[in-house]
Design a protein around this motif. Structure first.
Motif, PDB file in Angstrom:
ATOM      1  N   SER A 165       0.797  -1.205   0.000  1.00 44.33           N
ATOM      2  CA  SER A 165       0.000   0.000   0.000  1.00 44.33           C
ATOM      3  C   SER A 165       0.837   1.265   0.000  1.00 44.33           C
ATOM      4  O   SER A 165       0.304   2.345  -0.208  1.00 44.33           O
ATOM      5  CB  SER A 165      -0.923   0.001   1.210  1.00 44.33           C
ATOM      6  OG  SER A 165      -1.859  -1.032   1.046  1.00 44.33           O
ATOM      7  N   VAL A 219      -5.471   8.439   1.703  1.00 48.46           N
ATOM      8  CA  VAL A 219      -6.440   7.511   1.098  1.00 48.46           C
ATOM      9  C   VAL A 219      -5.698   6.331   0.481  1.00 48.46           C
ATOM     10  O   VAL A 219      -6.078   5.162   0.672  1.00 48.46           O
ATOM     11  CB  VAL A 219      -7.303   8.232   0.030  1.00 48.46           C
ATOM     12  CG1 VAL A 219      -8.150   7.235  -0.746  1.00 48.46           C
ATOM     13  CG2 VAL A 219      -8.198   9.281   0.676  1.00 48.46           C
ATOM     14  N   TRP A 243      -4.256   4.052   3.286  1.00 52.75           N
ATOM     15  CA  TRP A 243      -5.183   3.361   4.184  1.00 52.75           C
ATOM     16  C   TRP A 243      -6.258   2.554   3.465  1.00 52.75           C
ATOM     17  O   TRP A 243      -6.828   1.643   4.021  1.00 52.75           O
ATOM     18  CB  TRP A 243      -5.869   4.396   5.104  1.00 52.75           C
ATOM     19  CG  TRP A 243      -4.965   4.907   6.173  1.00 52.75           C
ATOM     20  CD1 TRP A 243      -3.924   4.247   6.752  1.00 52.75           C
ATOM     21  CD2 TRP A 243      -5.021   6.191   6.795  1.00 52.75           C
ATOM     22  NE1 TRP A 243      -3.317   5.033   7.702  1.00 52.75           N
ATOM     23  CE2 TRP A 243      -3.979   6.242   7.761  1.00 52.75           C
ATOM     24  CE3 TRP A 243      -5.843   7.301   6.654  1.00 52.75           C
ATOM     25  CZ2 TRP A 243      -3.736   7.355   8.557  1.00 52.75           C
ATOM     26  CZ3 TRP A 243      -5.615   8.393   7.450  1.00 52.75           C
ATOM     27  CH2 TRP A 243      -4.563   8.426   8.398  1.00 52.75           C
ATOM     28  N   ASP A 244      -6.589   2.949   2.266  1.00 57.11           N
ATOM     29  CA  ASP A 244      -7.719   2.286   1.599  1.00 57.11           C
ATOM     30  C   ASP A 244      -7.502   2.316   0.082  1.00 57.11           C
ATOM     31  O   ASP A 244      -8.031   3.174  -0.624  1.00 57.11           O
ATOM     32  CB  ASP A 244      -9.026   3.018   1.981  1.00 57.11           C
ATOM     33  CG  ASP A 244     -10.267   2.247   1.537  1.00 57.11           C
ATOM     34  OD1 ASP A 244     -10.118   1.331   0.706  1.00 57.11           O
ATOM     35  OD2 ASP A 244     -11.364   2.591   2.005  1.00 57.11           O
ATOM     36  N   SER A 245      -6.737   1.345  -0.391  1.00 51.04           N
ATOM     37  CA  SER A 245      -6.388   1.374  -1.819  1.00 51.04           C
ATOM     38  C   SER A 245      -7.617   1.144  -2.703  1.00 51.04           C
ATOM     39  O   SER A 245      -7.665   1.590  -3.843  1.00 51.04           O
ATOM     40  CB  SER A 245      -5.288   0.363  -2.120  1.00 51.04           C
ATOM     41  OG  SER A 245      -5.710  -0.933  -1.723  1.00 51.04           O
ATOM     42  N   ARG A 294     -10.580   2.421  -2.159  1.00 49.29           N
ATOM     43  CA  ARG A 294     -11.212   3.734  -2.304  1.00 49.29           C
ATOM     44  C   ARG A 294     -10.443   4.578  -3.325  1.00 49.29           C
ATOM     45  O   ARG A 294     -11.037   5.282  -4.149  1.00 49.29           O
ATOM     46  CB  ARG A 294     -11.224   4.433  -0.945  1.00 49.29           C
ATOM     47  CG  ARG A 294     -12.069   5.676  -0.859  1.00 49.29           C
ATOM     48  CD  ARG A 294     -11.955   6.294   0.525  1.00 49.29           C
ATOM     49  NE  ARG A 294     -12.569   5.489   1.557  1.00 49.29           N
ATOM     50  CZ  ARG A 294     -13.816   5.644   1.987  1.00 49.29           C
ATOM     51  NH1 ARG A 294     -14.552   6.614   1.490  1.00 49.29           N
ATOM     52  NH2 ARG A 294     -14.309   4.873   2.919  1.00 49.29           N
ATOM     53  N   ASP A 298     -12.841  11.488   2.281  1.00 51.02           N
ATOM     54  CA  ASP A 298     -12.323  10.159   1.902  1.00 51.02           C
ATOM     55  C   ASP A 298     -11.161   9.749   2.807  1.00 51.02           C
ATOM     56  O   ASP A 298     -11.065   8.588   3.224  1.00 51.02           O
ATOM     57  CB  ASP A 298     -11.845  10.181   0.441  1.00 51.02           C
ATOM     58  CG  ASP A 298     -12.918   9.683  -0.510  1.00 51.02           C
ATOM     59  OD1 ASP A 298     -14.054   9.460  -0.038  1.00 51.02           O
ATOM     60  OD2 ASP A 298     -12.625   9.528  -1.708  1.00 51.02           O
ATOM     61  N   ALA A 332     -11.302   6.701   5.225  1.00 51.08           N
ATOM     62  CA  ALA A 332     -10.323   5.615   5.015  1.00 51.08           C
ATOM     63  C   ALA A 332      -9.633   5.279   6.327  1.00 51.08           C
ATOM     64  O   ALA A 332      -9.390   4.100   6.632  1.00 51.08           O
ATOM     65  CB  ALA A 332      -9.299   6.042   3.966  1.00 51.08           C
ATOM     66  N   ASN A 333      -9.354   6.287   7.114  1.00 50.84           N
ATOM     67  CA  ASN A 333      -8.714   6.069   8.414  1.00 50.84           C
ATOM     68  C   ASN A 333      -9.664   5.356   9.370  1.00 50.84           C
ATOM     69  O   ASN A 333      -9.296   4.380  10.019  1.00 50.84           O
ATOM     70  CB  ASN A 333      -8.283   7.424   8.994  1.00 50.84           C
ATOM     71  CG  ASN A 333      -7.561   7.255  10.317  1.00 50.84           C
ATOM     72  OD1 ASN A 333      -6.917   6.237  10.550  1.00 50.84           O
ATOM     73  ND2 ASN A 333      -7.685   8.244  11.187  1.00 50.84           N
ATOM     74  N   SER A 344     -12.125   3.502   8.706  1.00 50.78           N
ATOM     75  CA  SER A 344     -12.483   2.141   8.297  1.00 50.78           C
ATOM     76  C   SER A 344     -11.388   1.142   8.653  1.00 50.78           C
ATOM     77  O   SER A 344     -11.469  -0.028   8.322  1.00 50.78           O
ATOM     78  CB  SER A 344     -12.774   2.094   6.802  1.00 50.78           C
ATOM     79  OG  SER A 344     -11.589   2.331   6.078  1.00 50.78           O
ATOM     80  N   GLY A 361      -8.143   1.201   7.758  1.00 54.66           N
ATOM     81  CA  GLY A 361      -6.947   1.342   6.937  1.00 54.66           C
ATOM     82  C   GLY A 361      -6.347  -0.004   6.574  1.00 54.66           C
ATOM     83  O   GLY A 361      -6.904  -1.068   6.847  1.00 54.66           O
ATOM     84  N   SER A 362      -5.206   0.019   5.948  1.00 54.16           N
ATOM     85  CA  SER A 362      -4.546  -1.205   5.499  1.00 54.16           C
ATOM     86  C   SER A 362      -3.355  -1.551   6.357  1.00 54.16           C
ATOM     87  O   SER A 362      -2.602  -2.458   6.046  1.00 54.16           O
ATOM     88  CB  SER A 362      -4.103  -1.030   4.045  1.00 54.16           C
ATOM     89  OG  SER A 362      -3.190   0.043   3.987  1.00 54.16           O
TER      90      SER A 362
END
Lengths: 388, 213
Positions: B35, B90, B93-95, B97, B193, B197-198, B200, B202-203
């Protein structure tokens, strides 16, 4: 990886801060360009040219000027007018006449009391000398070069209902017995009509002789624009420089984005710079930094009173190009709140007096002419006087 | 002009097969390492989209000040920074999105370029750089279409109220309000976003931002 993102961000900011860098340095000349408008159809007459210093502006302007004919000068009015007296005022008109669509003779008769009769033109008693600063004048001539359509041509503009005979600017000056200075900016379409072609540009028509002719090629945006300027002499040795100005209405989207929509500001600054260079006799550039908020108009007041008027193509009266002109022409008539092209306030008269302060704007005299006389623009008029 | 070099790079990225075959962040993530690669993609897309929104919003309001260029630069840089920061977060944390933003940007670029192509055929002065420019504007809106649309609506509503209430407020000002709305909405959507993303989860990538006082 985050370091890479940081590098990416730093690179982005560096690229961005370099974006939009515009400069409108002006210079004398360029004299070496072989465009037909450098010639003038009058024996012994000479025009001093100013233009943008940047090679990009120069190249673009050159591609356009190759298509136009020579400049035209009739420095003396062929009709006989009385010499201006010390108490006389001078009317200055700024009007975009839409490629001859505006009925100039009727305008002269109704607004300025001047009968344009070809054999015996007459200025009614009580009316003052006048100068018309005209934009979108057109001229037909066989001498306009017949160049391939691969050259730069704007499309031809034909007014919907032109006045009888649709006279061009040269015919108008001759028929009305007025002095003329015409500098073509561009062709009016690529067509050849009969054996003739058309070009268009700015012009000055005057009841007083025209001297010290200047042509100021503005920084290039969407099309080539050349300011025509001349000096007229009033009573008691007073002088007034008049400039007929036409700025671009819009640039391309690419230029709009990359220059932050400074098209007209850049052209206004180019005009201001050129006038400052003329005042100082300098040949270098970089007087004003476009859009930085800095203002440097050259020496104010200058050695000669100056009117710069015309179609500035502005979308609002508070636009930066107008504000910049007001800074450098601090004695201008205030805007009267009226638009001159539909709902747009496009046409303005700017003025600055000279060191001696003898030529002055007559307070409250500026107004918009309500009739369009066949043009798509309304004219503006203001009166100037001489104070002893 | 440098700014457009960046936009060109983004446009090239968006038109590459990697983008077409899946989410932007995911494609980048596969090509780079996890990520963190998506964070770079997010930074690039966010910065380009934000800066384009910023310059578009500045066109009319900044033309009413003598410091026009300074004003436009400030707007472009601020919006670019907001987009850069949000896009980075974004992406990190959330690829997924980011992938939908990139897909929207690609569609926006295509739609904008298509409009630009029509203009090029109709408007005498327009050339391929203008096609690219309309594409870049489309890209900036397409990356956050809902936010831009909401912003446009809000801007036009406020502008209309002012137009009716204030005599000196003209149609030109109304258009400016619309453009500002598009930009504000698009940028707000980038920030939302990033926050979402945070929240949710994140990754799992740690963003090494720290402050030493």
């Amino acid at each position: 990886m985050m370091r890479a993102a940081g590098v990416c961000a730093a690179g982005f900011m560096a690229l961005l801060s370099a974006a939009c860098a515009t400069s409108a340095g002006m210079q004398l000349g360029p004299a070496d360009r072989g465009c037909p408008d450098r010639a003038v159809a009058a024996p012994g007459a000479a025009i001093t040219w100013y233009g943008p210093a940047g090679p990009s502006d120069g190249k673009s302007n050159e591609r356009w000027c190759e298509t136009v004919g020579s400049s035209v000068l009739e420095p003396l009015p062929s009709a006989s007018f009385p010499s201006p007296g010390p108490a006389d005022s001078l009317a200055v008109v700024a009007w975009n006449i839409l490629i001859g669509g505006g009925n100039v003779p009727l305008f002269l008769e109704e607004v300025l009391g001047y009968d344009c009769h070809p054999t015996s033109p007459e200025l009614e008693a009580g009316f003052s000398h006048f100068v018309l600063l005209i934009q979108e004048a057109h001229r037909r001539s066989e001498a306009i070069p017949d160049v391939p359509e691969t050259f730069k041509f704007p499309p031809r503009i034909v007014p919907e209902s032109p006045p009888e005979g649709w006279p061009d600017i040269v015919e108008l000056a001759r028929d009305c017995g007025l002095a003329l200075f015409y500098v073509p900016s561009a062709r009016n379409g690529p067509q050849t009509i009969g054996d003739e072609r058309e070009d268009k540009g700015n012009a000055i028509l005057s009841t007083l002789p025209l001297m010290d002719l200047l042509a100021i090629e503005l920084p290039f945006e969407a099309g080539r624009k050349v300011v025509a300027a001349a000096t007229i002499a009033g009573a008691s040795g007073t002088r007034l420089r008049v400039a007929s100005v036409h700025l671009d209405v819009a640039s391309t989207l690419y230029r709009t984005l990359t220059t932050a929509n400074t098209a007209r500001l850049r052209q206004a600054v180019g005009l201001i710079e050129a006038l400052a260079l003329i005042e100082t006799g300098g040949v270098t550039s970089g007087i004003v930094s476009v859009g930085s908020g800095e203002t440097a108009c050259g020496a104010l007041p200058g050695t000669i009173a100056t009117v710069a008027a015309g179609d500035f193509n502005t979308w609002s009266a508070g636009e930066s190009a107008v504000d910049q002109m007001r800074v450098c022409f601090p004695d201008s008539p205030p805007w009267d709140g009226t638009p001159t092209y539909g709902s747009f306030p496009t046409d303005f008269i700017f003025f600055r007096h000279a060191e001696d302060g003898r030529v002055t704007y007559m307070d409250g005299s500026q107004r918009r002419i309500e009739k369009r006389y066949g043009s798509d623009h309304q004219a503006r008029i203001a009166w100037f006087g001489v104070s002893e | 002009m440098g700014f457009f070099a960046l936009c060109l790079a983004v446009a090239c990225c968006l038109s590459s097969p990697a983008w077409a075959s899946g989410g932007a962040g995911a494609a980048l993530a596969q090509e780079t390492s996890g990520s963190a690669g998506a964070a770079i993609g997010g930074a690039t897309l966010g910065a380009a989209s934000g800066a384009m929104l910023g310059v578009t919003a500045s066109l009319i309001p900044c033309s009413k000040t003598l410091s026009q260029l300074t004003c436009a630069r400030a707007s472009t840089l601020s919006a670019g920074l907001i987009g850069l920061g949000s896009g980075t977060l974004v992406g990190a944390w959330d690829s997924g999105r980011l992938g939908s933003s990139a897909k929207g940007a690609a569609i926006g670029f295509g739609a904008g370029a298509a409009v630009g192509f029509v203009l090029k055929e109709v408007v005498r002065q327009y050339g391929w750089l203008d096609v690219l420019s309309t594409g870049a504007v489309g890209m900036s809106i397409g990356a956050q279409p809902e936010g831009a649309a909401l912003g446009l609506g809000a801007g036009l509503f406020v502008g209309s109220v002012l137009w009716l209430a204030v005599p000196s407020y003209g149609l030109f000002d109304l258009a400016a309000a619309g453009l500002i709305g598009v930009a504000a909405g698009g940028l707000a959507a980038w920030v939302v976003d990033a926050v979402e993303a945070n929240s949710s989860g994140g990754s799992g990538v740690t963003i090494p931002f720290s402050f030493r006082i």
